[in-house]
Design a protein around this motif. Sequence first.
Motif, PDB file in Angstrom:
ATOM      1  N   ARG A  72      35.833 -13.292 -33.684  1.00 52.55           N
ATOM      2  CA  ARG A  72      37.245 -12.928 -33.602  1.00 52.55           C
ATOM      3  C   ARG A  72      37.692 -12.594 -32.171  1.00 52.55           C
ATOM      4  O   ARG A  72      38.876 -12.411 -31.926  1.00 52.55           O
ATOM      5  N   PHE A  73      36.787 -12.557 -31.277  1.00 52.45           N
ATOM      6  CA  PHE A  73      37.083 -12.124 -29.908  1.00 52.45           C
ATOM      7  C   PHE A  73      37.905 -13.180 -29.191  1.00 52.45           C
ATOM      8  O   PHE A  73      37.512 -14.347 -29.120  1.00 52.45           O
ATOM      9  N   HIS A  74      39.082 -12.763 -28.611  1.00 53.04           N
ATOM     10  CA  HIS A  74      39.905 -13.764 -27.917  1.00 53.04           C
ATOM     11  C   HIS A  74      40.493 -13.288 -26.591  1.00 53.04           C
ATOM     12  O   HIS A  74      41.089 -14.093 -25.868  1.00 53.04           O
ATOM     13  N   CYS A  83      35.719  -4.343 -11.194  1.00 55.00           N
ATOM     14  CA  CYS A  83      34.374  -3.827 -11.474  1.00 55.00           C
ATOM     15  C   CYS A  83      33.507  -4.298 -10.309  1.00 55.00           C
ATOM     16  O   CYS A  83      32.937  -5.399 -10.340  1.00 55.00           O
ATOM     17  N   ASP A  84      33.403  -3.473  -9.277  1.00 59.57           N
ATOM     18  CA  ASP A  84      32.965  -3.917  -7.958  1.00 59.57           C
ATOM     19  C   ASP A  84      31.536  -4.449  -7.901  1.00 59.57           C
ATOM     20  O   ASP A  84      31.202  -5.230  -7.010  1.00 59.57           O
ATOM     21  N   SER A  85      30.667  -4.009  -8.801  1.00 56.91           N
ATOM     22  CA  SER A  85      29.262  -4.433  -8.756  1.00 56.91           C
ATOM     23  C   SER A  85      29.021  -5.717  -9.536  1.00 56.91           C
ATOM     24  O   SER A  85      27.905  -6.250  -9.534  1.00 56.91           O
ATOM     25  N   LEU A  86      30.045  -6.215 -10.189  1.00 57.45           N
ATOM     26  CA  LEU A  86      29.886  -7.349 -11.100  1.00 57.45           C
ATOM     27  C   LEU A  86      29.450  -8.609 -10.365  1.00 57.45           C
ATOM     28  O   LEU A  86      30.046  -8.995  -9.363  1.00 57.45           O
ATOM     29  N   GLN A  87      28.388  -9.232 -10.866  1.00 57.27           N
ATOM     30  CA  GLN A  87      27.879 -10.471 -10.283  1.00 57.27           C
ATOM     31  C   GLN A  87      27.945 -11.644 -11.262  1.00 57.27           C
ATOM     32  O   GLN A  87      27.993 -12.798 -10.845  1.00 57.27           O
ATOM     33  N   VAL A  88      27.964 -11.333 -12.563  1.00 60.29           N
ATOM     34  CA  VAL A  88      27.953 -12.388 -13.582  1.00 60.29           C
ATOM     35  C   VAL A  88      28.896 -12.006 -14.720  1.00 60.29           C
ATOM     36  O   VAL A  88      28.882 -10.861 -15.191  1.00 60.29           O
ATOM     37  N   VAL A  89      29.722 -12.949 -15.146  1.00 61.33           N
ATOM     38  CA  VAL A  89      30.497 -12.823 -16.379  1.00 61.33           C
ATOM     39  C   VAL A  89      30.143 -14.014 -17.248  1.00 61.33           C
ATOM     40  O   VAL A  89      30.323 -15.163 -16.838  1.00 61.33           O
ATOM     41  N   GLU A  90      29.636 -13.726 -18.426  1.00 58.01           N
ATOM     42  CA  GLU A  90      29.203 -14.798 -19.325  1.00 58.01           C
ATOM     43  C   GLU A  90      29.697 -14.497 -20.730  1.00 58.01           C
ATOM     44  O   GLU A  90      29.377 -13.458 -21.306  1.00 58.01           O
ATOM     45  N   SER A  91      30.480 -15.387 -21.270  1.00 60.86           N
ATOM     46  CA  SER A  91      31.008 -15.209 -22.622  1.00 60.86           C
ATOM     47  C   SER A  91      30.440 -16.267 -23.550  1.00 60.86           C
ATOM     48  O   SER A  91      30.456 -17.458 -23.237  1.00 60.86           O
ATOM     49  N   ASN A  92      29.942 -15.791 -24.701  1.00 65.76           N
ATOM     50  CA  ASN A  92      29.484 -16.693 -25.751  1.00 65.76           C
ATOM     51  C   ASN A  92      30.416 -16.664 -26.952  1.00 65.76           C
ATOM     52  O   ASN A  92      30.085 -17.204 -28.012  1.00 65.76           O
ATOM     53  N   ALA A  93      31.583 -16.016 -26.778  1.00 72.94           N
ATOM     54  CA  ALA A  93      32.548 -15.933 -27.874  1.00 72.94           C
ATOM     55  C   ALA A  93      33.264 -17.269 -28.013  1.00 72.94           C
ATOM     56  O   ALA A  93      33.952 -17.705 -27.082  1.00 72.94           O
ATOM     57  N   PRO A  94      33.153 -17.928 -29.145  1.00 70.85           N
ATOM     58  CA  PRO A  94      33.661 -19.300 -29.266  1.00 70.85           C
ATOM     59  C   PRO A  94      35.181 -19.411 -29.292  1.00 70.85           C
ATOM     60  O   PRO A  94      35.716 -20.487 -29.050  1.00 70.85           O
ATOM     61  N   ASN A  95      35.885 -18.307 -29.579  1.00 70.71           N
ATOM     62  CA  ASN A  95      37.334 -18.380 -29.726  1.00 70.71           C
ATOM     63  C   ASN A  95      38.080 -17.611 -28.640  1.00 70.71           C
ATOM     64  O   ASN A  95      39.247 -17.260 -28.819  1.00 70.71           O
ATOM     65  N   LEU A  96      37.420 -17.357 -27.523  1.00 71.32           N
ATOM     66  CA  LEU A  96      38.082 -16.714 -26.401  1.00 71.32           C
ATOM     67  C   LEU A  96      39.271 -17.573 -25.955  1.00 71.32           C
ATOM     68  O   LEU A  96      39.110 -18.744 -25.637  1.00 71.32           O
ATOM     69  N   SER A  97      40.471 -16.950 -25.924  1.00 70.09           N
ATOM     70  CA  SER A  97      41.663 -17.720 -25.570  1.00 70.09           C
ATOM     71  C   SER A  97      42.342 -17.218 -24.299  1.00 70.09           C
ATOM     72  O   SER A  97      43.104 -17.963 -23.672  1.00 70.09           O
ATOM     73  N   SER A  98      42.092 -15.950 -23.902  1.00 69.86           N
ATOM     74  CA  SER A  98      42.721 -15.392 -22.710  1.00 69.86           C
ATOM     75  C   SER A  98      41.683 -14.679 -21.860  1.00 69.86           C
ATOM     76  O   SER A  98      40.973 -13.796 -22.360  1.00 69.86           O
ATOM     77  N   PHE A  99      41.608 -15.046 -20.584  1.00 68.97           N
ATOM     78  CA  PHE A  99      40.664 -14.416 -19.665  1.00 68.97           C
ATOM     79  C   PHE A  99      41.413 -14.004 -18.414  1.00 68.97           C
ATOM     80  O   PHE A  99      42.008 -14.823 -17.731  1.00 68.97           O
ATOM     81  N   TYR A 100      41.395 -12.689 -18.140  1.00 68.69           N
ATOM     82  CA  TYR A 100      42.041 -12.137 -16.956  1.00 68.69           C
ATOM     83  C   TYR A 100      40.963 -11.528 -16.081  1.00 68.69           C
ATOM     84  O   TYR A 100      40.174 -10.703 -16.539  1.00 68.69           O
TER      85      TYR A 100
END
Length: 448
Positions: free
Chosen positions: A192-194, A201-218
């Motif tokens: 259900r994640f979208h 998030c200053d230390s962030l090096q990787v963003v990885e999504s396995n959510a199949p219905n992701l519709s908005s990414f900011y």
Amino acid sequence: MTLRDAARAACASHTFRHSWICRPNLTFSPETLGLNRNTSTNVITRDLISKIDQILQSRSGMGVKTLNFDLQCCDSIDFSYLDSWLHIAVTPGIEELILSPPLPTISVYNFPCSLLSNGSGNSIQYLDLCDCILRPTAGLGCLRSLTRLRMFSVRITGDELWCLLSNCSALVSLELRYCKEIISLKIPSLQRFHLLDVVLCDSLQVVESNAPNLSSFYYSGILCKISLGGSLQVKTLRMRCLYQANIVWYARHSILSLAPNVETLTIASLSETVNTPMLSGKFLHLKHLEISLVETAAYDYLSLVSFLEASPHLEKFELSIKQHHMEHDSILGGPSHDLRQILEQRYDKLKNVKISGFCSSKSLVELTCHILENTTSLDCLTLDTTWYLRCSVTKSGKCYPLMDRDSLVEAQKTLLAIRRYVVGKVPSMVKLNILEPCSRCHTVEPLV
């Protein structure tokens, strides 16, 4: 008071009290508790503790649906009080928990995860935590009703967040702001994640999504390695990287592989030191493109044709330019036949174009003329010679920020360039809006 009036007052008071203690939504802050901000901090803290104690004790056993602690201004409250209040009020049946504890001075509030392990977590739909430590473990329990999770300056690692998200099968949206302990952000395969919103998030090096219905990414911050699992559902993508250069270049190279079916794309870049390349890949579903640039003195705006040419269904294009130093190559002084021409294109869907911070840059005028000459569907063209908020929409009643004299002189040069090179190319059916500096807040002698 007569006996009759006293009896009426007693009945009204009893009814009011019964109605109040059954109220399902509680917000605790100095304002809602009627505390005077002008009194000393110690008095405010003492009165706030006393009132919250009385309210929660009188409601013991009564169900709370929404609980909001807004206590950031009360830095002298001992965390033991907050622990006690949460254990009283967070019971099975609670749906929303919003927590802004006293701002940390020496120590940071450690949110008691045990609150979510006794059945209370099963009913929570919205969890909003600010300025605290969150250390979920594998034994946390199931947050099966949680649909919205928001964290602002929360100390939590990527592994701990994964542990938490793995127990949130109904999660719809996740907002992370200033969570500096997260190095690797991984989203489980939540059906259900979208919506994923990540800010600074200053230390962030990787963003990885396995959510199949992701519709908005900011995403806002320093660019990192991003993988959205090749999701075909991502329709809205926003990348604001105002501490980093060449994000427009990155977007033209990489967005198609991240979100091939994107419909709304927003890009913000600190500066562009390389021009946008012409590539073969197409944004076949892109309808709204917004690009914001800050320092772009050497940038060739005409290279943005790469996005227009690659977006056959684009309907709206917005370009915002914020230059603090007017170092571009001005078109004024050169003959009009020096305008560069690009191989003929046709933009049959583009209806609305707006350029804020429009200046006399030769390449920007060339881009504008190219759009006018090759767009058959255009309804409206807006050229704003400023990029500030106008006084009509600010609370102060003044434009913000005020333009310095160099910017005002440039605005006058820009108006001259528009009259000389742009106005004559505007088709009769296209509405042209030219926005000048506000005459109420700015004055400058017009160029002759």
